[in-house]
Scaffold this motif. Structure first.
Motif, mmCIF file in Angstrom:
data_model
loop_
_atom_site.group_PDB
_atom_site.id
_atom_site.type_symbol
_atom_site.label_atom_id
_atom_site.label_comp_id
_atom_site.label_asym_id
_atom_site.label_seq_id
_atom_site.Cartn_x
_atom_site.Cartn_y
_atom_site.Cartn_z
ATOM 1 N N THR A 208 3.653 10.838 -6.303
ATOM 2 C CA THR A 208 4.763 11.500 -6.986
ATOM 3 C C THR A 208 4.757 11.271 -8.493
ATOM 4 O OG1 THR A 208 6.223 9.594 -6.686
ATOM 5 C CG2 THR A 208 6.225 11.282 -4.949
ATOM 6 N N ALA A 209 3.872 10.391 -8.968
ATOM 7 C CA ALA A 209 3.814 10.015 -10.388
ATOM 8 C C ALA A 209 5.118 9.380 -10.854
ATOM 9 C CB ALA A 209 3.442 11.224 -11.257
ATOM 10 N N ARG A 210 5.882 8.853 -9.920
ATOM 11 C CA ARG A 210 7.120 8.122 -10.243
ATOM 12 C C ARG A 210 7.145 6.873 -9.389
ATOM 13 N NH1 ARG A 210 11.631 12.415 -9.057
ATOM 14 N NH2 ARG A 210 11.146 11.377 -7.161
ATOM 15 N N ARG A 211 7.795 5.856 -9.885
ATOM 16 C CA ARG A 211 7.826 4.574 -9.176
ATOM 17 C C ARG A 211 8.869 4.548 -8.052
ATOM 18 N NH1 ARG A 211 7.655 -0.556 -12.888
ATOM 19 N NH2 ARG A 211 5.766 0.520 -13.418
ATOM 20 N N ARG A 212 9.988 5.226 -8.229
ATOM 21 C CA ARG A 212 11.110 5.128 -7.284
ATOM 22 C C ARG A 212 10.744 5.476 -5.831
ATOM 23 N NH1 ARG A 212 17.059 5.701 -8.368
ATOM 24 N NH2 ARG A 212 16.228 5.568 -10.454
ATOM 25 N N PRO A 213 10.038 6.581 -5.546
ATOM 26 C CA PRO A 213 9.687 6.858 -4.135
ATOM 27 C C PRO A 213 8.840 5.757 -3.506
ATOM 28 C CG PRO A 213 9.384 8.815 -5.474
ATOM 29 C CD PRO A 213 9.644 7.686 -6.422
ATOM 30 N N GLY A 214 7.933 5.195 -4.275
ATOM 31 C CA GLY A 214 7.117 4.105 -3.751
ATOM 32 C C GLY A 214 7.939 2.869 -3.446
ATOM 33 N N VAL A 215 8.892 2.553 -4.320
ATOM 34 C CA VAL A 215 9.760 1.391 -4.105
ATOM 35 C C VAL A 215 10.604 1.593 -2.844
ATOM 36 C CG1 VAL A 215 11.720 0.098 -5.034
ATOM 37 C CG2 VAL A 215 9.816 0.716 -6.526
ATOM 38 N N ILE A 216 11.180 2.773 -2.708
ATOM 39 C CA ILE A 216 12.012 3.050 -1.526
ATOM 40 C C ILE A 216 11.178 2.923 -0.258
ATOM 41 C CG2 ILE A 216 13.297 4.857 -0.310
ATOM 42 C CD1 ILE A 216 14.204 5.821 -3.132
ATOM 43 N N ALA A 217 9.998 3.531 -0.255
ATOM 44 C CA ALA A 217 9.133 3.467 0.928
ATOM 45 C C ALA A 217 8.730 2.035 1.249
ATOM 46 C CB ALA A 217 7.898 4.324 0.706
ATOM 47 N N ALA A 218 8.418 1.248 0.210
ATOM 48 C CA ALA A 218 7.988 -0.132 0.428
ATOM 49 C C ALA A 218 9.087 -0.988 1.032
ATOM 50 C CB ALA A 218 7.514 -0.748 -0.897
ATOM 51 N N PHE A 219 10.335 -0.715 0.689
ATOM 52 C CA PHE A 219 11.432 -1.516 1.214
ATOM 53 C C PHE A 219 11.953 -0.995 2.551
ATOM 54 C CE2 PHE A 219 11.253 -3.344 -2.900
ATOM 55 C CZ PHE A 219 11.756 -4.619 -2.734
ATOM 56 N N VAL A 220 11.749 0.281 2.846
ATOM 57 C CA VAL A 220 12.189 0.835 4.135
ATOM 58 C C VAL A 220 11.215 0.462 5.246
ATOM 59 C CG1 VAL A 220 12.520 3.000 5.407
ATOM 60 C CG2 VAL A 220 13.570 2.693 3.162
ATOM 61 N N LEU A 221 9.913 0.450 4.960
ATOM 62 C CA LEU A 221 8.912 0.202 6.001
ATOM 63 C C LEU A 221 9.137 -1.093 6.778
ATOM 64 C CD1 LEU A 221 6.225 1.060 7.397
ATOM 65 C CD2 LEU A 221 5.107 -0.446 5.748
ATOM 66 N N PRO A 222 9.345 -2.262 6.135
ATOM 67 C CA PRO A 222 9.515 -3.494 6.925
ATOM 68 C C PRO A 222 10.713 -3.439 7.879
ATOM 69 C CG PRO A 222 9.051 -4.035 4.648
ATOM 70 C CD PRO A 222 9.283 -2.556 4.697
ATOM 71 N N ALA A 223 11.810 -2.808 7.446
ATOM 72 C CA ALA A 223 12.980 -2.688 8.324
ATOM 73 C C ALA A 223 12.708 -1.686 9.435
ATOM 74 C CB ALA A 223 14.201 -2.268 7.510
ATOM 75 N N TYR A 224 12.050 -0.588 9.103
ATOM 76 C CA TYR A 224 11.747 0.435 10.099
ATOM 77 C C TYR A 224 10.785 -0.080 11.156
ATOM 78 C CZ TYR A 224 10.584 5.002 12.022
ATOM 79 O OH TYR A 224 10.394 6.066 12.865
ATOM 80 N N MET A 225 9.863 -0.940 10.760
ATOM 81 C CA MET A 225 8.916 -1.492 11.730
ATOM 82 C C MET A 225 9.640 -2.304 12.798
ATOM 83 S SD MET A 225 5.642 -2.513 9.423
ATOM 84 C CE MET A 225 4.683 -3.117 10.811
ATOM 85 N N LEU A 226 10.714 -2.985 12.431
ATOM 86 C CA LEU A 226 11.482 -3.736 13.426
ATOM 87 C C LEU A 226 12.131 -2.792 14.420
ATOM 88 C CD1 LEU A 226 13.125 -6.462 11.202
ATOM 89 C CD2 LEU A 226 11.080 -6.635 12.613
ATOM 90 N N LEU B 296 0.828 -1.203 0.000
ATOM 91 C CA LEU B 296 0.000 0.000 0.000
ATOM 92 C C LEU B 296 0.863 1.255 0.000
ATOM 93 C CD1 LEU B 296 -2.850 1.179 0.069
ATOM 94 C CD2 LEU B 296 -2.745 1.038 2.559
ATOM 95 N N LEU B 297 1.938 1.233 0.760
ATOM 96 C CA LEU B 297 2.847 2.372 0.797
ATOM 97 C C LEU B 297 3.503 2.585 -0.566
ATOM 98 C CD1 LEU B 297 3.775 4.493 2.784
ATOM 99 C CD2 LEU B 297 5.674 3.006 3.384
ATOM 100 N N TYR B 298 3.823 1.504 -1.255
ATOM 101 C CA TYR B 298 4.351 1.624 -2.617
ATOM 102 C C TYR B 298 3.345 2.348 -3.513
ATOM 103 C CZ TYR B 298 5.064 0.387 -7.473
ATOM 104 O OH TYR B 298 5.188 0.452 -8.831
ATOM 105 N N LEU B 299 2.094 1.930 -3.458
ATOM 106 C CA LEU B 299 1.070 2.549 -4.300
ATOM 107 C C LEU B 299 0.868 4.026 -3.961
ATOM 108 C CD1 LEU B 299 -1.556 -0.335 -4.320
ATOM 109 C CD2 LEU B 299 0.007 0.316 -6.170
ATOM 110 N N ILE B 300 0.882 4.343 -2.676
ATOM 111 C CA ILE B 300 0.727 5.736 -2.262
ATOM 112 C C ILE B 300 1.902 6.571 -2.764
ATOM 113 C CG2 ILE B 300 0.705 7.296 -0.272
ATOM 114 C CD1 ILE B 300 -0.873 5.063 1.213
ATOM 115 N N GLY B 301 3.120 6.070 -2.568
ATOM 116 C CA GLY B 301 4.306 6.798 -3.025
ATOM 117 C C GLY B 301 4.333 6.966 -4.530
ATOM 118 N N ARG B 302 3.963 5.922 -5.241
ATOM 119 C CA ARG B 302 3.935 5.983 -6.706
ATOM 120 C C ARG B 302 2.892 6.973 -7.197
ATOM 121 N NH1 ARG B 302 1.105 1.287 -9.663
ATOM 122 N NH2 ARG B 302 -0.588 2.552 -8.854
ATOM 123 N N ASP B 303 1.697 6.914 -6.619
ATOM 124 C CA ASP B 303 0.626 7.790 -7.084
ATOM 125 C C ASP B 303 0.824 9.243 -6.653
ATOM 126 O OD1 ASP B 303 -0.435 5.547 -8.229
ATOM 127 O OD2 ASP B 303 -2.071 5.321 -6.778
#
Length: 146
Positions: free
Chosen positions: A114-132, A105-112
């Motif tokens: 900013t109209a770019r895929r990269r911010p969504g990808v970064i957010a999607a991969f940072v969230l699981p590590a940050y949650m720990l 969901l965070l990927y989709l929010i970031g992508r939509d």
């Protein structure tokens, strides 16, 4: 038809999304594997599960079973216990799936946004590590209430 022929027919964006999803699943598995193998169920998770199992057998929350948490976590645990069983593996699997859903969901929010895929990808991969780092390890409330 060979796999290569099918891949040539699929748009590049669809293939990238599939690889991104698989990479995200692998990333979450790497981060959370120790919860499946080594970490015992914590006090909170045990209490939530015990209350949820009692609720599945007819007990009323805050009357027959009491804790100071809002009703949502007990309903989530009751759904897990009802669908997957009341094992540590079931709790951790549900927690990992909740993290995957939140990251997706965070990927989709970031992508939509900013109209770019990269911010969504970064957010999607940072969230699981940050949650720990936030203490959202195992199957605690933070994993399910994001």
């Amino acid at each position: 038809m060979t796999q290569a022929a099918r891949d040539r027919g699929a748009p590049a964006g669809e293939r990238q999304i599939v690889w991104l999803g698989l990479a995200l699943i692998a990333w979450i598995a790497v981060l959370r594997w120790q919860f499946f193998l080594y970490q015992p169920t914590g006090y909170d998770e045990g209490l939530y599960l015990a209350a949820a199992v009692r609720m599945l057998h007819g007990a009323r929350l805050y009357t027959d079973v009491w804790d100071n948490k809002p009703v949502g976590i007990y309903l989530v645990y009751a759904a897990i216990a009802g669908m997957l069983g009341s094992s540590r593996f079931a709790l951790n699997l549900a927690s990992a799936l909740a993290v995957l859903a939140s990251a997706s969901l965070l990927y989709l929010i970031g992508r939509d946004a900013t109209a770019r895929r990269r911010p969504g990808v970064i957010a999607a991969f940072v969230l699981p590590a940050y949650m720990l780092d936030l203490g959202a390890d195992g199957a605690n409330t933070e994993s399910f209430m994001m």
